[in-house]
Scaffold this motif. Structure first.
Motif, mmCIF file in Angstrom:
data_model
loop_
_atom_site.group_PDB
_atom_site.id
_atom_site.type_symbol
_atom_site.label_atom_id
_atom_site.label_comp_id
_atom_site.label_asym_id
_atom_site.label_seq_id
_atom_site.Cartn_x
_atom_site.Cartn_y
_atom_site.Cartn_z
ATOM 1 N N GLU A 48 -59.415 -19.096 -7.485
ATOM 2 C CA GLU A 48 -59.936 -18.494 -6.771
ATOM 3 C C GLU A 48 -59.906 -17.632 -5.476
ATOM 4 O O GLU A 48 -60.012 -16.618 -5.235
ATOM 5 C CB GLU A 48 -61.261 -19.376 -6.937
ATOM 6 N N ASP A 49 -59.386 -18.327 -4.142
ATOM 7 C CA ASP A 49 -59.099 -17.809 -3.151
ATOM 8 C C ASP A 49 -58.583 -16.495 -3.273
ATOM 9 O O ASP A 49 -58.610 -16.051 -2.710
ATOM 10 C CB ASP A 49 -58.558 -18.859 -1.988
ATOM 11 N N SER A 50 -56.935 -17.151 -4.086
ATOM 12 C CA SER A 50 -55.921 -15.805 -4.391
ATOM 13 C C SER A 50 -56.378 -14.480 -4.547
ATOM 14 O O SER A 50 -56.384 -13.849 -4.489
ATOM 15 C CB SER A 50 -54.972 -16.206 -4.907
ATOM 16 N N ILE A 51 -57.829 -14.543 -5.548
ATOM 17 C CA ILE A 51 -58.322 -13.693 -6.460
ATOM 18 C C ILE A 51 -59.245 -13.227 -5.653
ATOM 19 O O ILE A 51 -58.662 -11.823 -5.557
ATOM 20 C CB ILE A 51 -58.894 -13.958 -7.532
ATOM 21 N N ASN A 52 -59.824 -13.816 -5.282
ATOM 22 C CA ASN A 52 -60.656 -12.481 -3.675
ATOM 23 C C ASN A 52 -59.547 -11.850 -2.872
ATOM 24 O O ASN A 52 -60.190 -11.068 -2.140
ATOM 25 C CB ASN A 52 -61.841 -13.726 -3.265
#
Length: 112
Positions: A48-52
């Motif tokens: 999720e952090d990398s997607i954000n």
């Protein structure tokens, strides 16, 4: 104590030992499952952090002012086109024109 009482005590001890071993095994399995769940939640959080992070980069790249600056720095020949000069071509008409010429791609005909 009689023989049946001793046998009953031995049977009770065996059952209690088996229950203790089973309880320890199940508890250990439970701990392993909790660890796997925690690892999976951590991986989900990382994704999720990398997607954000990627979404922020995409938004930054799609910023109209940033695009204009990038095109200007690259000495692009692209120019602004007024909306009034745009013409909408229906998709069924596009397909009919492409089929009548025998070329499946109109884009290949417009390339320089």
């Amino acid at each position: 104590m009689s023989l049946p009482e001793v046998m009953l005590l031995i049977l009770a001890a065996v059952v209690l030992m088996a229950a203790g071993v089973t309880h320890a095994w199940l508890k250990n399995s439970h701990v392993e499952v909790i660890r796997d769940v925690d690892k999976t939640q951590q991986r989900i959080s990382d994704h999720e952090d990398s997607i954000n992070s990627l979404q922020v980069k995409i938004d930054k790249k799609l910023n109209i002012y940033q695009l204009r600056d990038d095109l200007e720095r690259a000495h692009s020949r692209l120019v602004a086109v007024p909306v009034s000069s745009l013409e909408k071509i229906p998709s069924h008409r596009f397909g009919a024109v492409a089929d009548s010429r025998g070329d499946p791609s109109m884009l290949s005909q417009r390339r320089p």
